[in-house]
Motif scaffolding. Structure first.
Motif, mmCIF file in Angstrom:
data_model
loop_
_atom_site.group_PDB
_atom_site.id
_atom_site.type_symbol
_atom_site.label_atom_id
_atom_site.label_comp_id
_atom_site.label_asym_id
_atom_site.label_seq_id
_atom_site.Cartn_x
_atom_site.Cartn_y
_atom_site.Cartn_z
ATOM 1 N N UNK A 31 0.761 -1.303 0.161
ATOM 2 C CA UNK A 31 -0.120 0.084 0.504
ATOM 3 C C UNK A 31 0.797 1.433 -0.074
ATOM 4 N N UNK A 32 0.115 2.093 -0.199
ATOM 5 C CA UNK A 32 -1.197 2.200 -0.455
ATOM 6 C C UNK A 32 -1.522 2.598 -2.004
ATOM 7 N N UNK A 33 -0.045 2.038 -2.826
ATOM 8 C CA UNK A 33 -0.627 1.520 -4.174
ATOM 9 C C UNK A 33 -1.059 2.749 -5.235
ATOM 10 N N UNK A 34 -0.077 2.782 -6.359
ATOM 11 C CA UNK A 34 0.575 3.347 -7.198
ATOM 12 C C UNK A 34 0.214 3.888 -8.241
ATOM 13 N N UNK A 35 -0.007 2.782 -9.403
ATOM 14 C CA UNK A 35 0.642 2.170 -10.042
ATOM 15 C C UNK A 35 0.117 3.102 -11.603
ATOM 16 N N UNK A 36 -0.962 4.193 -11.153
ATOM 17 C CA UNK A 36 -0.677 4.566 -12.884
ATOM 18 C C UNK A 36 0.454 4.949 -12.956
ATOM 19 N N UNK A 37 1.353 5.907 -12.320
ATOM 20 C CA UNK A 37 2.317 6.522 -13.428
ATOM 21 C C UNK A 37 3.457 4.581 -14.005
ATOM 22 N N UNK A 38 3.580 3.818 -13.337
ATOM 23 C CA UNK A 38 4.026 2.515 -13.674
ATOM 24 C C UNK A 38 3.054 2.291 -15.249
ATOM 25 N N UNK A 39 1.541 2.635 -15.238
ATOM 26 C CA UNK A 39 1.383 2.174 -16.565
ATOM 27 C C UNK A 39 1.322 3.199 -17.393
ATOM 28 N N UNK A 40 0.930 4.290 -17.373
ATOM 29 C CA UNK A 40 1.463 5.311 -17.879
ATOM 30 C C UNK A 40 3.163 5.617 -18.624
ATOM 31 N N UNK A 41 3.586 4.852 -17.612
ATOM 32 C CA UNK A 41 5.441 4.836 -18.331
ATOM 33 C C UNK A 41 5.748 4.150 -19.354
ATOM 34 N N UNK A 42 4.643 3.255 -18.822
ATOM 35 C CA UNK A 42 4.522 1.476 -20.375
ATOM 36 C C UNK A 42 3.470 2.263 -21.400
ATOM 37 N N UNK A 43 2.932 2.598 -20.613
ATOM 38 C CA UNK A 43 2.084 3.463 -21.923
ATOM 39 C C UNK A 43 2.515 4.165 -23.331
ATOM 40 N N UNK A 44 3.390 4.906 -22.275
ATOM 41 C CA UNK A 44 4.329 5.578 -23.138
ATOM 42 C C UNK A 44 5.456 5.203 -24.092
ATOM 43 N N UNK A 45 5.594 4.338 -24.150
ATOM 44 C CA UNK A 45 7.325 3.482 -24.699
ATOM 45 C C UNK A 45 6.341 2.346 -25.604
ATOM 46 N N UNK A 46 5.303 1.992 -24.825
ATOM 47 C CA UNK A 46 3.905 0.898 -26.382
ATOM 48 C C UNK A 46 4.258 2.676 -27.470
ATOM 49 N N UNK A 47 3.474 3.160 -27.384
ATOM 50 C CA UNK A 47 3.357 4.509 -28.301
ATOM 51 C C UNK A 47 4.500 4.970 -28.678
ATOM 52 N N UNK A 48 5.632 4.696 -28.450
ATOM 53 C CA UNK A 48 6.076 5.214 -29.313
ATOM 54 C C UNK A 48 6.604 4.400 -30.164
ATOM 55 N N UNK A 49 6.712 2.782 -29.907
ATOM 56 C CA UNK A 49 6.828 1.916 -30.687
ATOM 57 C C UNK A 49 5.183 1.713 -31.778
ATOM 58 N N UNK A 50 4.550 2.394 -32.197
ATOM 59 C CA UNK A 50 3.341 2.378 -32.787
ATOM 60 C C UNK A 50 2.724 1.587 -32.102
ATOM 61 N N UNK A 51 2.108 1.264 -30.900
ATOM 62 C CA UNK A 51 1.100 -0.162 -30.657
ATOM 63 C C UNK A 51 0.135 0.757 -29.112
ATOM 64 N N UNK A 52 -1.193 0.649 -29.448
ATOM 65 C CA UNK A 52 -1.860 1.144 -28.891
ATOM 66 C C UNK A 52 -2.328 0.237 -27.869
ATOM 67 N N UNK A 53 -2.396 1.033 -26.512
ATOM 68 C CA UNK A 53 -2.814 0.600 -25.217
ATOM 69 C C UNK A 53 -3.908 0.698 -24.328
#
Length: 410
Positions: free
Chosen positions: A61-83
Motif C-alpha cells: 500500500x497505498x498503491x500508485x500504479x498509474x504512473x507505472x502504467x503511463x510509463x509503459x504506455x509511453x514506450x508502447x506508443x513510441x513503437x506504434x502500439x496502442x494500449x
C-alpha cells in the motif's frame, strides 16, 4: 599382537584424516560456488529502461500504479502500439495491449504486476527507488519482483509488433495493479469487470519458478505450475482461556503426521527434483513408495506440506468482548475453501469459539499440467540456451501470485 593393533589404529587414523580432507574440500567447493564475483558487463538500453521503471515508486500500500502504467504506455506508443490504461479506482491502474494473431484462441498472455511491496529506507544500504548499480548489481525495489520480468516481456512484445509478421496466435501484454495485497483492485477486478481482456487466452507467462545453480552452472530450471491456497479467518471466543483451548486443539494440525493426498503433479515434481537432493533423494523419487513404507515422516517439512492441508494459528489477543485469534489455512491447490472453513468451524465450536470474519479466501486453483506445447517449448529453449539441464515443475507451499485466479478459470 601389539604391533597389529598399532598398524590397524594407524590405518583408521589415515582413513579418518583422508575423509576429513575430502569433506573440507567438498564444503570449501560448495561455499566458493556461492560466492559472487562481479564480472564486466555492458549496461544495455534494456537495463536503463528497467532503471527508469524501478524509479517510479509504485509501493502498495497505498498503491500508485498509474504512473507505472503511463510509463509503459509511453514506450508502447513510441513503437506504434496502442494500449489501454484501466483504472479500478483512482490511481489504481492496469495496462493492456494485444497483438492479433492469424488464428483465434490459444493465445499467450505476458503478465506482470506493476505494484511493489513497501521498502522502508532504514532496511536498505542504497535508496530503494534510485536504481543504483554497484558491484555489477542493480539495486532497487521491484528489480526482482517483478519489474525485472516486465521489461523483457515488454521488449519481446514490441519485437513481435515491429517485426511486421502476424503471429499465429494472439499475444497479450498485461500489467496489473494490486498483486501485492491480494489482487482485489487488480486481477480480480479485471476478471469481474473486464472479462473481454482474457478472450482467447490459453497460456500465461508470469512470475514464479525457481532455478538452482551449482558453481555458476544451472542445474535445475523449475517452472512454477501452482501453489497452495490460503484461507485466513479471525476467530472469536468469550474468554482468553477459551481461545487458548482452541489454539491447543489446533496444534496437531500444524504438523500433521500423515498426508491428505498426493496430487499427480506433486508426485512428478518430487521425482524430477530427486536427483538434485542428496539427503531426500530416496524418499522423493517415488513418494508413493515412501508413504507405503511408512517413511512419510522422514520427508522434510516443506515436502510434506505439499501433500497436506495445514493450519497456522496466530497469537491470542484480548479485548472487551473476549479474545480473538487469526488462523491461516494453507490448503492443497484443488481444495474447496468452503469445506475447509466448515471443518474449522466444527473444530473451534467445540471450545465455544466462532469464526468472526473470513479475511481471505483463495482456491480452488488446480495445478497446471506439464504436458502442454508451451512447457515443451520452454524445455527446448532452456536446453538450447543452457545445455543438458533438468527442466521440471516447481510447486510452492507458502506463496502465491495472480496466476491462481487464472488457473481457477482453467
Amino acid at each position: 599382537m601389539r604391533w597389529r593393533v598399532l598398524i590397524a589404529f594407524a590405518l583408521i587414523a589415515c582413513a579418518a584424516f583422508a575423509a576429513l580432507l575430502w569433506y573440507n574440500h567438498r564444503v570449501k567447493g560448495e561455499v566458493q560456488s556461492q560466492l559472487y564475483i562481479p564480472k564486466r558487463a555492458r549496461i544495455t538500453p534494456e537495463i536503463e529502461l528497467l532503471r527508469q521503471y524501478i524509479r517510479i515508486d509504485t509501493t502498495n500500500p497505498p498503491g500508485r500504479e498509474l504512473a507505472g502504467a503511463q510509463f509503459l504506455d509511453g514506450i508502447l506508443k513510441k513503437n506504434g502500439i496502442r494500449a489501454e490504461i484501466i483504472e479500478s479506482a483512482p490511481g489504481r491502474a492496469s495496462i493492456y495491449a494485444r497483438i492479433r494473431g492469424r488464428t483465434p484462441g490459444e493465445g499467450l498472455l505476458l503478465l506482470h504486476h506493476i505494484d511493489v511491496v513497501p521498502a522502508p529506507p532504514q532496511g536498505w544500504t542504497r535508496p530503494p527507488f534510485a536504481a543504483d548499480i554497484a558491484f555489477n548489481q542493480l539495486w532497487g525495489r521491484g528489480s526482482l519482483d517483478m519489474k525485472g520480468i516486465a521489461i523483457p516481456q515488454l521488449e519481446a512484445f514490441i519485437d513481435v509488433a515491429r517485426s511486421g509478421r502476424t503471429p499465429e496466435r494472439d499475444i497479450i501484454l498485461l500489467g496489473v495493479a494490486d498483486e501485492e495485497t491480494g489482487g482485489k483492485l487488480g486481477m480480480q477486478w479485471l476478471l469481474e469487470h473486464r472479462p473481454d481482456l482474457f478472450d482467447g487466452i490459453r497460456y500465461v507467462l508470469n512470475e514464479g519458478g525457481i532455478t538452482e545453480t551449482r558453481q555458476e552452472r544451472l542445474t535445475y530450471f523449475g517452472v512454477e505450475i501452482g501453489t497452495k491456497m490460503l484461507v485466513k479467518v479471525r476467530l472469536r471466543a468469550p474468554t482468553r482461556e477459551r481461545m487458548q483451548q482452541v489454539r491447543i486443539a489446533l496444534e496437531p494440525f500444524i504438523t500433521p503426521s500423515d498426508p491428505d493426498r498426493v496430487l499427480p503433479e506433486v508426485r512428478e515434481f518430487f521425482h524430477d527434483i530427486a536427483p538434485h537432493r542428496i539427503q531426500q533423494r530416496q524418499y522423493l523419487e517415488d513418494v508413493t513408495r515412501t508413504i507405503a513404507a511408512d517413511k512419510f515422516w522422514l520427508l522434510e517439512r516443506g515436502y510434506k506440506e505439499l501433500m497436506q492441508n495445514v493450519v497456522w494459528p496466530g497469537r491470542v489477543d484480548s479485548d472487551r468482548r473476549g479474545a480473538t485469534m487469526e488462523v491461516a489455512l494453507f490448503n492443497l491447490p484443488d481444495q474447496d475453501p468452503d469445506a475447509r472453513i466448515a471443518w474449522l468451524r466444527d473444530v473451534v465450536s467445540a471450545h465455544g469459539a466462532t469464526i468472526e470474519e473470513v479475511l481471505a479466501k483463495n482456491g480452488p486453483a488446480p495445478l497446471t499440467s506439464l504436458h502442454t506445447p508451451l512447457f515443451h517449448l520452454i524445455e527446448r529453449e532452456v536446453h538450447r540456451e543452457y545445455g543438458d539441464v533438468t527442466v521440471g515443475p516447481e510447486i510452492l507451499a507458502g506463496w502465491a501470485n495472480d496466476s491462481r485466479f487464472l488457473r481457477a478459470k482453467g
